[in-house]
Design a protein around this motif. Structure first.
Motif, PDB file in Angstrom:
ATOM      1  N   TYR A  84      -9.805  -1.547   6.518  1.00  8.63           N
ATOM      2  CA  TYR A  84      -9.267  -1.774   5.175  1.00  8.63           C
ATOM      3  C   TYR A  84      -8.173  -2.823   5.219  1.00  8.63           C
ATOM      4  O   TYR A  84      -7.623  -3.122   6.279  1.00  8.63           O
ATOM      5  CB  TYR A  84      -8.731  -0.472   4.576  1.00  8.63           C
ATOM      6  N   ASP A  85      -7.866  -3.364   4.060  1.00  9.40           N
ATOM      7  CA  ASP A  85      -6.767  -4.313   3.889  1.00  9.40           C
ATOM      8  C   ASP A  85      -5.956  -3.877   2.682  1.00  9.40           C
ATOM      9  O   ASP A  85      -6.506  -3.349   1.714  1.00  9.40           O
ATOM     10  CB  ASP A  85      -7.290  -5.731   3.628  1.00  9.40           C
ATOM     11  N   VAL A 105      -5.773  -1.256  -2.126  1.00 10.44           N
ATOM     12  CA  VAL A 105      -6.519  -1.060  -0.884  1.00 10.44           C
ATOM     13  C   VAL A 105      -7.955  -1.547  -1.084  1.00 10.44           C
ATOM     14  O   VAL A 105      -8.643  -1.107  -2.009  1.00 10.44           O
ATOM     15  CB  VAL A 105      -6.506   0.429  -0.464  1.00 10.44           C
ATOM     16  N   TYR A 106      -8.368  -2.451  -0.212  1.00 10.22           N
ATOM     17  CA  TYR A 106      -9.714  -3.023  -0.241  1.00 10.22           C
ATOM     18  C   TYR A 106     -10.433  -2.712   1.068  1.00 10.22           C
ATOM     19  O   TYR A 106      -9.793  -2.663   2.126  1.00 10.22           O
ATOM     20  CB  TYR A 106      -9.659  -4.552  -0.364  1.00 10.22           C
ATOM     21  N   VAL A 107     -11.745  -2.537   0.993  1.00 10.21           N
ATOM     22  CA  VAL A 107     -12.571  -2.501   2.197  1.00 10.21           C
ATOM     23  C   VAL A 107     -13.442  -3.754   2.169  1.00 10.21           C
ATOM     24  O   VAL A 107     -13.872  -4.183   1.096  1.00 10.21           O
ATOM     25  CB  VAL A 107     -13.421  -1.217   2.309  1.00 10.21           C
ATOM     26  N   CYS A 140     -18.702  -2.078   1.456  1.00  8.31           N
ATOM     27  CA  CYS A 140     -19.013  -0.672   1.203  1.00  8.31           C
ATOM     28  C   CYS A 140     -20.017  -0.199   2.255  1.00  8.31           C
ATOM     29  O   CYS A 140     -21.064  -0.832   2.431  1.00  8.31           O
ATOM     30  CB  CYS A 140     -19.598  -0.497  -0.200  1.00  8.31           C
ATOM     31  N   LEU A 158     -10.670  -0.019  -3.638  1.00 12.98           N
ATOM     32  CA  LEU A 158     -10.720   1.440  -3.671  1.00 12.98           C
ATOM     33  C   LEU A 158      -9.688   1.992  -4.648  1.00 12.98           C
ATOM     34  O   LEU A 158      -8.648   1.370  -4.875  1.00 12.98           O
ATOM     35  CB  LEU A 158     -10.438   2.010  -2.274  1.00 12.98           C
ATOM     36  N   TYR A 166      -7.576   1.091  10.077  1.00 21.19           N
ATOM     37  CA  TYR A 166      -8.781   1.840   9.728  1.00 21.19           C
ATOM     38  C   TYR A 166      -8.471   3.119   8.959  1.00 21.19           C
ATOM     39  O   TYR A 166      -7.460   3.780   9.220  1.00 21.19           O
ATOM     40  CB  TYR A 166      -9.555   2.240  10.996  1.00 21.19           C
ATOM     41  N   LEU A 167      -9.373   3.449   8.052  1.00 19.60           N
ATOM     42  CA  LEU A 167      -9.380   4.750   7.393  1.00 19.60           C
ATOM     43  C   LEU A 167     -10.351   5.633   8.168  1.00 19.60           C
ATOM     44  O   LEU A 167     -11.383   5.148   8.635  1.00 19.60           O
ATOM     45  CB  LEU A 167      -9.849   4.619   5.946  1.00 19.60           C
TER      46      LEU A 167
END
Length: 80
Positions: A10-11, A17-19, A22, A32, A69-70
């Protein structure tokens, strides 16, 4: 240590928060419904957070996070 197959990079951009992609539908740059503070609260705590991807409406349970990371409660990719 976060298991690679359960991780999602993620960033954070301007507290959003963006991934990059998907893991379910493949759409790129997904915003997100999380804020930077939500990610900080996940780190090292027993708290969990449900997230619904806006692109495909898939629900994911987040259980931890680090700086990159998530961590989900299920595999998101093969390997690791």
């Amino acid at each position: 240590m976060i298991p690679f197959r359960n991780s999602l990079p993620y960033d954070i951009v301007m507290k959003d928060v963006y991934v990059p992609e998907c893991p379910f539908c493949g759409r790129s740059q997904v915003l997100l419904p999380l804020k930077a503070e939500d990610v900080r609260e996940l780190r090292g705590s027993a708290r969990k957070r449900a997230v619904i991807f806006p692109c495909c409406h898939t629900r994911l349970q987040l259980v931890d996070a680090d700086n990159d990371y998530l961590l989900a409660d299920r595999p998101l990719r093969s390997g690791g």
